[in-house]
Design a protein around this motif. Structure first.
Motif, PDB file in Angstrom:
ATOM      1  N   PRO A   1      16.778 -26.965  20.753  1.00  0.00           N
ATOM      2  CA  PRO A   1      16.187 -27.405  19.475  1.00  0.00           C
ATOM      3  C   PRO A   1      17.019 -27.023  18.259  1.00  0.00           C
ATOM      4  N   GLU A   2      17.644 -25.857  18.286  1.00  0.00           N
ATOM      5  CA  GLU A   2      18.422 -25.414  17.136  1.00  0.00           C
ATOM      6  C   GLU A   2      19.751 -26.154  16.987  1.00  0.00           C
ATOM      7  N   GLN A   3      20.094 -26.978  17.981  1.00  0.00           N
ATOM      8  CA  GLN A   3      21.354 -27.731  17.913  1.00  0.00           C
ATOM      9  C   GLN A   3      21.190 -29.096  17.250  1.00  0.00           C
ATOM     10  N   ILE A   4      19.957 -29.518  17.023  1.00  0.00           N
ATOM     11  CA  ILE A   4      19.690 -30.816  16.406  1.00  0.00           C
ATOM     12  C   ILE A   4      18.823 -30.626  15.165  1.00  0.00           C
ATOM     13  N   GLN A   5      19.226 -31.296  14.094  1.00  0.00           N
ATOM     14  CA  GLN A   5      18.444 -31.286  12.861  1.00  0.00           C
ATOM     15  C   GLN A   5      18.061 -32.729  12.570  1.00  0.00           C
ATOM     16  N   ILE A   6      16.760 -33.020  12.545  1.00  0.00           N
ATOM     17  CA  ILE A   6      16.251 -34.369  12.286  1.00  0.00           C
ATOM     18  C   ILE A   6      15.606 -34.390  10.909  1.00  0.00           C
ATOM     19  N   VAL A   7      16.109 -35.286  10.054  1.00  0.00           N
ATOM     20  CA  VAL A   7      15.664 -35.311   8.662  1.00  0.00           C
ATOM     21  C   VAL A   7      15.510 -36.762   8.211  1.00  0.00           C
ATOM     22  N   SER A   8      14.453 -37.027   7.444  1.00  0.00           N
ATOM     23  CA  SER A   8      14.323 -38.330   6.785  1.00  0.00           C
ATOM     24  C   SER A   8      13.709 -38.114   5.410  1.00  0.00           C
ATOM     25  N   GLY A   9      13.982 -39.065   4.519  1.00  0.00           N
ATOM     26  CA  GLY A   9      13.444 -38.982   3.163  1.00  0.00           C
ATOM     27  C   GLY A   9      14.504 -38.580   2.159  1.00  0.00           C
ATOM     28  N   TRP A  10      14.637 -39.354   1.105  1.00  0.00           N
ATOM     29  CA  TRP A  10      15.732 -39.159   0.157  1.00  0.00           C
ATOM     30  C   TRP A  10      15.680 -37.807  -0.541  1.00  0.00           C
ATOM     31  N   LYS A  11      14.502 -37.243  -0.687  1.00  0.00           N
ATOM     32  CA  LYS A  11      14.395 -35.958  -1.377  1.00  0.00           C
ATOM     33  C   LYS A  11      15.009 -34.816  -0.571  1.00  0.00           C
ATOM     34  N   ARG A  12      15.128 -35.013   0.739  1.00  0.00           N
ATOM     35  CA  ARG A  12      15.601 -33.936   1.610  1.00  0.00           C
ATOM     36  C   ARG A  12      17.050 -34.089   2.032  1.00  0.00           C
ATOM     37  N   CYS A  13      17.645 -35.239   1.776  1.00  0.00           N
ATOM     38  CA  CYS A  13      18.948 -35.553   2.359  1.00  0.00           C
ATOM     39  C   CYS A  13      20.065 -34.589   1.942  1.00  0.00           C
ATOM     40  N   GLN A  14      20.256 -34.406   0.659  1.00  0.00           N
ATOM     41  CA  GLN A  14      21.376 -33.571   0.214  1.00  0.00           C
ATOM     42  C   GLN A  14      21.212 -32.125   0.654  1.00  0.00           C
ATOM     43  N   GLU A  15      20.009 -31.616   0.548  1.00  0.00           N
ATOM     44  CA  GLU A  15      19.745 -30.246   0.986  1.00  0.00           C
ATOM     45  C   GLU A  15      20.022 -30.099   2.483  1.00  0.00           C
ATOM     46  N   ALA A  16      19.614 -31.110   3.272  1.00  0.00           N
ATOM     47  CA  ALA A  16      19.815 -31.066   4.717  1.00  0.00           C
ATOM     48  C   ALA A  16      21.294 -31.076   5.069  1.00  0.00           C
ATOM     49  N   ILE A  17      22.079 -31.856   4.343  1.00  0.00           N
ATOM     50  CA  ILE A  17      23.521 -31.919   4.612  1.00  0.00           C
ATOM     51  C   ILE A  17      24.187 -30.583   4.299  1.00  0.00           C
ATOM     52  N   ARG A  18      23.793 -29.970   3.214  1.00  0.00           N
ATOM     53  CA  ARG A  18      24.353 -28.655   2.868  1.00  0.00           C
ATOM     54  C   ARG A  18      23.949 -27.607   3.909  1.00  0.00           C
ATOM     55  N   TYR A  19      22.705 -27.669   4.348  1.00  0.00           N
ATOM     56  CA  TYR A  19      22.226 -26.723   5.360  1.00  0.00           C
ATOM     57  C   TYR A  19      23.004 -26.903   6.663  1.00  0.00           C
ATOM     58  N   PHE A  20      23.241 -28.159   7.053  1.00  0.00           N
ATOM     59  CA  PHE A  20      24.027 -28.453   8.251  1.00  0.00           C
ATOM     60  C   PHE A  20      25.419 -27.849   8.138  1.00  0.00           C
TER      61      PHE A  20
END
Length: 260
Positions: free
Chosen positions: A197-216
């Motif tokens: 589970p910790e090897q995959i990050q699933i994200v949707s929604g424009w409000k979360r995209c940039q934060e998710a990319i930085r976290y990745f």
């Protein structure tokens, strides 16, 4: 000319056209009614974009297998791709090279199977228009939203009558039909069961995209960021006009994936 005007002109000229239905189509159209309607409208063939999604998955799995140290941001979503290219170019290195989006992969299948035909993508995404024009102009893909194709069906006075035996000319039953839902790529690839589970990050929604990319970027244990710009995935795309909730839309897509 708008895409609607271009398609109307092509239909009037009786050009050989192939409709590529994105896998979110069950939200707004009934099957097989939409197949009959598109044939009546003048399309020579109708294919599922889930067939191209299967090719996209195969290419991604091959990269993950051959490059176990590499980490990827999946790139079927043209809005995410453009956001990264323009606003966060330092992270573009995570896009896997040489992997086509399902739309592009389907257009290439059409070029091979139905030479001389023009591919017409019908889906929920307006940014696919830019992907077609800017990224793969050589494929000559015409992109329309569901609302635009409904407008044309009305303009040509296509009835609701249909042949219950009608079907896709290229079909891909199975899990790639869930591509437009949040995490559809990871689930249809089998990665949610083969990765921790910790090897995959699933994200949707424009409000979360940039934060998710930085976290990745900051967390090397994540091998894959499965990201879509619209809320809950492509089922929330602007080309869909529906009174259904996102949960109900998801149920429609999953039900069709199990249907045939």
């Amino acid at each position: 000319m708008s895409e609607v005007e271009i398609l109307v002109e092509a239909l009037q000229k009786k050009e050989r056209l192939v409709a590529m239905l994105a896998p979110s189509f069950p939200i707004v159209f009934s099957y097989p009614q939409i197949i009959t309607q598109l044939r009546t409208l003048g399309f020579t063939y109708i294919v599922e974009v889930s067939a191209g999604a299967k090719k996209t998955n195969e290419e991604l799995l091959e990269k993950l297998k051959n490059n176990p140290q590499r980490r990827y941001i999946t790139s079927p979503c043209p809005t995410v791709v453009r956001m990264v290219r323009r606003q966060m170019p330092q992270f573009a290195k995570y896009f896997p090279e040489g992997i086509d989006s399902p739309m592009v992969a389907t257009a290439k299948i059409i070029r091979e199977k139905f030479p001389g035909c023009r591919p017409v993508f019908i889906g929920p995404c307006i940014v696919k228009k830019l992907e077609a024009k800017e990224d793969v102009p050589e494929l000559n893909i015409l992109v329309l939203t569901y609302e635009e194709i409904k407008q044309i069906l009305t303009q040509f006075k296509i009835s609701d009558d249909y042949n219950p035996q009608d079907k896709f000319d290229i079909s891909e039953p199975g899990l790639t039909r869930i591509y437009p839902v949040d995490g559809g790529l990871s689930h249809s690839c089998g990665l949610t069961s083969s990765f921790y589970p910790e090897q995959i990050q699933i994200v949707s929604g424009w409000k979360r995209c940039q934060e998710a990319i930085r976290y990745f970027d900051e967390n090397p244990q994540i091998r894959l960021l499965d990201i879509l710009f619209c809320n809950e995935g492509c089922i929330g795309g602007p080309g869909i006009k529906s009174n259904l909730s996102l949960k109900e839309r998801k149920q429609k897509v999953i039900a069709f994936a199990k249907e045939i």
